[in-house]
Design a protein around this motif. Structure first.
Motif, short mmCIF file in Angstrom:
data_model
loop_
_atom_site.label_atom_id
_atom_site.label_comp_id
_atom_site.label_asym_id
_atom_site.label_seq_id
_atom_site.Cartn_x
_atom_site.Cartn_y
_atom_site.Cartn_z
N VAL A 125 0.87 -1.17 0.00
CA VAL A 125 0.00 0.00 0.00
C VAL A 125 0.90 1.22 0.00
O VAL A 125 1.89 1.27 0.74
N ILE A 126 0.59 2.19 -0.83
CA ILE A 126 1.38 3.42 -0.91
C ILE A 126 0.61 4.49 -0.15
O ILE A 126 -0.45 4.94 -0.59
N TYR A 127 1.16 4.86 1.01
CA TYR A 127 0.44 5.73 1.95
C TYR A 127 1.38 6.77 2.52
O TYR A 127 2.51 6.45 2.90
N SER A 128 0.93 8.00 2.59
CA SER A 128 1.72 9.09 3.16
C SER A 128 1.24 9.36 4.58
O SER A 128 0.11 9.83 4.78
N ARG A 129 2.09 9.09 5.56
CA ARG A 129 1.75 9.39 6.96
C ARG A 129 1.67 10.89 7.19
O ARG A 129 0.85 11.36 7.97
N THR A 130 2.51 11.64 6.52
CA THR A 130 2.55 13.08 6.72
C THR A 130 1.23 13.73 6.33
O THR A 130 0.70 14.56 7.07
N PHE A 131 0.70 13.37 5.18
CA PHE A 131 -0.54 13.97 4.70
C PHE A 131 -1.77 13.14 5.00
O PHE A 131 -2.89 13.58 4.78
N GLY A 132 -1.57 11.90 5.45
CA GLY A 132 -2.70 11.01 5.74
C GLY A 132 -3.48 10.64 4.50
O GLY A 132 -4.71 10.56 4.52
N ILE A 133 -2.76 10.40 3.40
CA ILE A 133 -3.41 10.12 2.12
C ILE A 133 -2.96 8.76 1.58
O ILE A 133 -1.77 8.47 1.54
#
Length: 191
Positions: A40-48
């Motif tokens: 899964v490609i997920y950005s913790r910083t932006f929550g996206i």
């Protein structure tokens, strides 16, 4: 003056086509990572969830690529091909958004690693029961999360009202050893 305008337009079109080609390479890499390696490609910083964002970006990039190819190639078959890709992106966008999953970052100082979860609640055959399912993802590289496990539980509306309420509000607790996450009675192993 007309020659300069045409040359400037051609340069802008060429830049848009190169950006579109670069985006295509990135998008193909995303497809390989998510489908072949179950990431899964997920950005913790932006929550996206970047996989969900990519479907919308596909339409935008295909639109600009179509216009640039139409102007640069002067109404050739390549611009028609890009137009067909644009139409396919628009058609695929709606089902992709319906079946997309919301991912939630687990934030706790008790955890040694970074985790994220995807949660879902559905009705069961019995009107008094719900099925709660939680998928756990562990960060293996920045932006990349590997599916780590899944927990499903049949819960009752009356007996497990607190668990359902905590689940819907996304209020969880982490055990002191950092090995489990819980929503009331529902316990999910993280390791």
């Amino acid at each position: 003056m007309r020659l300069k305008a045409s040359t400037f337009r051609d340069k802008v079109c060429l830049i848009l086509l190169m950006v579109s080609a670069l985006y295509l390479i990135i998008r193909l890499t995303m497809v390989v990572l998510t489908q072949a390696f179950d990431l899964v490609i997920y950005s913790r910083t932006f929550g996206i969830n970047l996989w969900n964002l990519a479907w919308t970006t596909d339409i935008i990039v295909a639109f600009f690529c179509h216009i640039a190819s139409f102007l640069y190639f002067r109404r050739k078959a390549f611009s028609f091909l890009i137009f067909v890709i644009l139409l396919c992106s628009i058609i695929v966008w709606w089902p992709a958004m319906i079946f997309s999953k919301e991912i939630i970052t687990i934030n706790s100082p008790l955890l040694k690693d970074n985790y994220a979860i995807s949660q879902d609640i559905t009705d069961s055959a019995s009107p008094e029961k719900h099925i709660i399912s939680i998928s756990v993802y562990k960060e293996i590289y920045p932006l990349l999360y590997k599916h780590h496990g899944m927990e499903m539980k049949l819960v009752s509306r009356k007996e497990d009202a607190e668990t359902i309420s905590l689940f819907n509000k996304k209020i969880y607790t982490i055990s002191e050893d950092g090995k489990t996450l819980s929503y009331g009675k529902l316990i999910i192993p993280l390791e």
